[in-house]
Motif scaffolding. Structure first.
Motif, short mmCIF file in Angstrom:
data_model
loop_
_atom_site.label_atom_id
_atom_site.label_comp_id
_atom_site.label_asym_id
_atom_site.label_seq_id
_atom_site.Cartn_x
_atom_site.Cartn_y
_atom_site.Cartn_z
N GLN A 154 115.72 40.11 73.04
CA GLN A 154 115.90 39.15 74.26
C GLN A 154 117.04 38.95 75.01
O GLN A 154 117.11 38.85 76.08
N LYS A 155 117.99 38.50 74.31
CA LYS A 155 119.39 38.36 74.86
C LYS A 155 120.57 38.47 73.42
O LYS A 155 120.12 38.25 72.44
N LEU A 156 121.85 38.71 74.13
CA LEU A 156 122.88 38.89 73.45
C LEU A 156 123.72 37.42 73.56
O LEU A 156 123.81 37.38 74.73
N GLU A 157 124.45 36.86 72.57
CA GLU A 157 125.06 35.63 72.99
C GLU A 157 126.49 35.87 71.97
O GLU A 157 126.43 36.00 71.03
N PHE A 158 127.29 35.95 72.87
CA PHE A 158 128.71 36.70 72.11
C PHE A 158 129.24 35.08 71.58
O PHE A 158 129.32 34.02 72.09
N ALA A 159 130.01 35.32 70.35
CA ALA A 159 130.83 34.22 69.64
C ALA A 159 132.10 34.43 69.28
O ALA A 159 132.67 35.43 69.87
N ASN A 160 132.63 33.50 68.43
CA ASN A 160 134.06 33.59 68.40
C ASN A 160 134.34 34.88 67.05
O ASN A 160 133.18 35.14 66.25
N ASN A 161 135.47 35.33 67.02
CA ASN A 161 135.91 36.16 65.86
C ASN A 161 135.13 37.52 65.71
O ASN A 161 134.69 38.00 64.91
N ASN A 162 135.00 37.98 67.20
CA ASN A 162 134.34 39.41 67.36
C ASN A 162 132.72 39.42 66.72
O ASN A 162 132.38 40.50 66.38
N MET A 163 132.20 38.07 66.76
CA MET A 163 130.84 38.27 66.39
C MET A 163 129.85 38.17 67.48
O MET A 163 130.38 37.52 68.74
N VAL A 164 128.75 38.25 67.41
CA VAL A 164 127.64 38.16 68.48
C VAL A 164 126.34 37.73 67.76
O VAL A 164 125.95 38.25 66.78
N TRP A 165 125.55 36.79 68.59
CA TRP A 165 124.17 36.68 68.23
C TRP A 165 123.22 37.39 68.88
O TRP A 165 123.38 37.71 70.10
N THR A 166 122.30 38.15 68.29
CA THR A 166 121.27 38.98 68.83
C THR A 166 120.02 38.12 68.55
O THR A 166 119.37 37.83 67.47
#
Length: 578
Positions: free
Chosen positions: A67-79
């Motif tokens: 549905q969407k990607l959400e970038f977080a800290n420390n080169n991490m990402v929420w899918t």
């Protein structure tokens, strides 16, 4: 939340100097409870909103499109994924990978892709083509749409795609897609009915191959292989009933490691020929389209037989036996019946029987004069109330062959005179008049009756097998190859004179198919040559060992030319040379 190692499918491989990891979550059957609170039983279904936090170098996959990607800290990402449809917990799937993907263009799917290493991509072109054809065919055939599917090729399985056996790849791809469809469409009430998915998926795969590739023999090989393996396991009491009681959690895990996926399609195939193809698949379609409120909360198999019974009544006004009674023994018991066939010396009638019978056994047959191996709808039955059938008007010197195209899950034993007539016919130029599935069945049954039950003289089996010097069909040879494997483990070859008998057969066969592979020849001929060459070397065939020695020396000189060699053949050569 961390995932227990048992729930993970970890894979690592070397890519240059780097170690690359693939991580997948496996919840079957009852491991969902270790990741989140749930009732992880098949009757309970809900929707899932899945989100995964992971390193940006990896791609997260799950049951639904992203549905969407959400970038977080420390080169991490929420899918974040779209909400799933109603489904059981054991269908939840999560994969983390950095494999590249290749999207498949099928109008029936919004999202379909193959994920694999670049190394493997060149070998998956044929598989992608098969996926396109199969998924489009299933959507049209069943008027069902699955919005998204990802196929992930694990590094450990890459060698399958590198062997260039297109029939093998076709069967693998079709089976996996059919199993995926069945898992999505069949709603089970309890784990005891898992065999329904295995049975429908296996038969759906064979039926799909028949419809898409009508000139292929893949479905014939499928029939011979699953019937042989299932009967063999049942013979040695290694096959539990399809439908089992669940007494504790360990019983559930055992169902997912059992061999019901072998036997279940053979039982469904028998029912398919009893009902006819049209009625059977209409019944399956009715079962798949039952509203959730129509399904029994306690008995999935009852729902299935009800759907089949309704389909039969709608398309056929004739009386039909009760499906629940007919199929009960086949699904709740191990073993199988052996049907006996004799000619009565006084009346001349053929007597077909199974003493102490508690099965509903569909009887199909053809004779030497009235050859017809395609009429697989049974007109006679052995039942718990009918242990014997009399067939009049069979010509005196005719043979009769039962169980046309191996549609019934039983073996057949004939009286000695009838065996001799069948042997004589197979050893004539007319042997191909007998359907290839029945040629394979006759060999398989005769081997069992001679070696296991000892109700048939071993000499009759050897006389029968001599016809194989004419046979070039891998499907018909398959039971004999399995017989070689069995004898090599349990009975010394010299004790039964196997070397001498095969040396009379194999050289004649090799004159027909040759020792060298021919470009673009049938995959089944390649399989037959490989298997027979292996056993020819093991059994001491001098020509085979000379050729194998020459090829082994060539491989040592040119190791980069061929990645895969016939290990057992060369092993036997090395043993002789040492």
């Amino acid at each position: 939340m961390p995932v227990h190692p048992k729930e993970n499918v970890f894979n690592s491989f070397i890519n240059g100097t780097d170690v690359i990891w693939l991580n997948g979550v496996h919840f079957q059957p009852i491991r969902g409870r270790r990741l989140f609170p749930c009732w992880d039983e098949p009757a309970f279904k809900t929707t899932f909103k899945i989100s995964i936090l992971h390193h940006e170098n990896y791609t997260a996959l799950s049951n639904t499109p992203i549905q969407k990607l959400e970038f977080a800290n420390n080169n991490m990402v929420w899918t974040h994924f779209r909400i799933t449809p109603l489904m059981s917990t054991y269908h939840v799937a999560v994969v983390l990978t950095n494999f590249p993907s290749d999207h498949i263009n099928v109008n029936t799917f919004e999202h379909q892709a193959i994920w694999c290493r670049l190394y493997s991509a060149r070998y998956t072109i044929f598989a992608r083509n098969v996926l396109e054809i199969v998924t489009s065919h299933l959507e049209t055939r069943w008027n069902k749409k699955i919005s998204k599917i990802d196929h992930i090729i694990l590094p450990d399985s890459e060698n399958i795609w590198d062997r260039h056996f297109r029939d093998e790849i076709t069967r693998l791809v079709v089976h996996e897609v059919a199993h995926h469809w069945s898992n999505n469409l069949i709603r089970l009430s309890w784990w005891s009915y898992l065999w329904i998915i295995d049975g429908i998926a296996g038969l759906l795969a064979a039926n799909t191959i028949n419809e898409i590739f009508p000139d292929s023999q893949i479905s014939d090989l499928f029939v011979v292989q699953i019937r042989h393996d299932s009967l063999n396991l049942d013979t040695h009491s290694l096959m539990k009933p399809l439908q089992q009681k669940i007494n504790d959690i360990s019983d559930i895990d055992l169902l997912f490691t059992s061999v019901s996926y072998i036997k279940a399609p053979t039982i469904f195939r028998m029912l398919q020929h009893v009902l006819t193809d049209v009625i059977f698949w209409k019944g399956i379609n009715k079962y798949l389209n039952m509203e959730f409120s129509q399904l029994s909360s306690k008995n999935s198999v009852s729902d299935l037989w009800t759907a089949m019974q309704i389909a039969y009544i709608e398309l056929n006004s004739e009386y039909m036996i009760n499906l629940t009674k007919m199929m009960s023994k086949w699904t709740t018991a191990s073993q199988y019946p052996v049907v006996n066939v004799i000619r009565d010396s006084r009346s001349g009638n053929i007597i077909i029987s199974h003493k102490g019978n508690s099965w509903w056994i569909p009887i199909t047959y053809t004779t030497q004069t009235d050859l017809n191996f395609n009429d697989t709808e049974p007109y006679h039955w052995l039942t718990p109330h009918t242990e014997e059938i009399n067939i009049p008007n069979i010509k005196q010197f005719d043979w009769i062959i039962l169980n046309l195209q191996q549609t019934g899950y039983y073996r057949v034993n004939y009286d000695l005179t009838m065996w001799q007539r069948i042997v004589s016919y197979l050893n004539s130029d007319n042997y191909k008049n007998i359907h290839v599935l029945n040629r394979a069945q006759i060999l398989d049954d005769a081997f069992y009756l001679a070696i296991e039950e000892k109700s048939l003289n071993l000499s009759t089996f050897w006389n029968l097998s001599h016809y194989l010097s004419r046979e070039t069909d891998y499907v018909a040879w398959y039971p004999m190859i399995k017989a070689f494997e069995y004898l090599s483990i349990f009975i010394p070859f010299p004790e039964i004179g196997l070397e001498e008998k095969m040396r009379r057969i194999l050289p004649i066969l090799f004159k027909k198919i040759g020792y060298q592979e021919i470009p673009d020849e049938n995959d089944f001929t390649k399989c037959l040559r490989q298997e027979i060459a292996k056993w020819a070397c093991v059994l001491g065939d001098s020509d085979c060992r000379i050729i194998a020695t020459s090829r082994l020396e060539w491989h040592f000189t040119n190791p980069e030319k061929h990645k895969y060699i016939y290990c057992l053949i060369y092993a036997s050569v090395l043993t002789v040379k040492s």
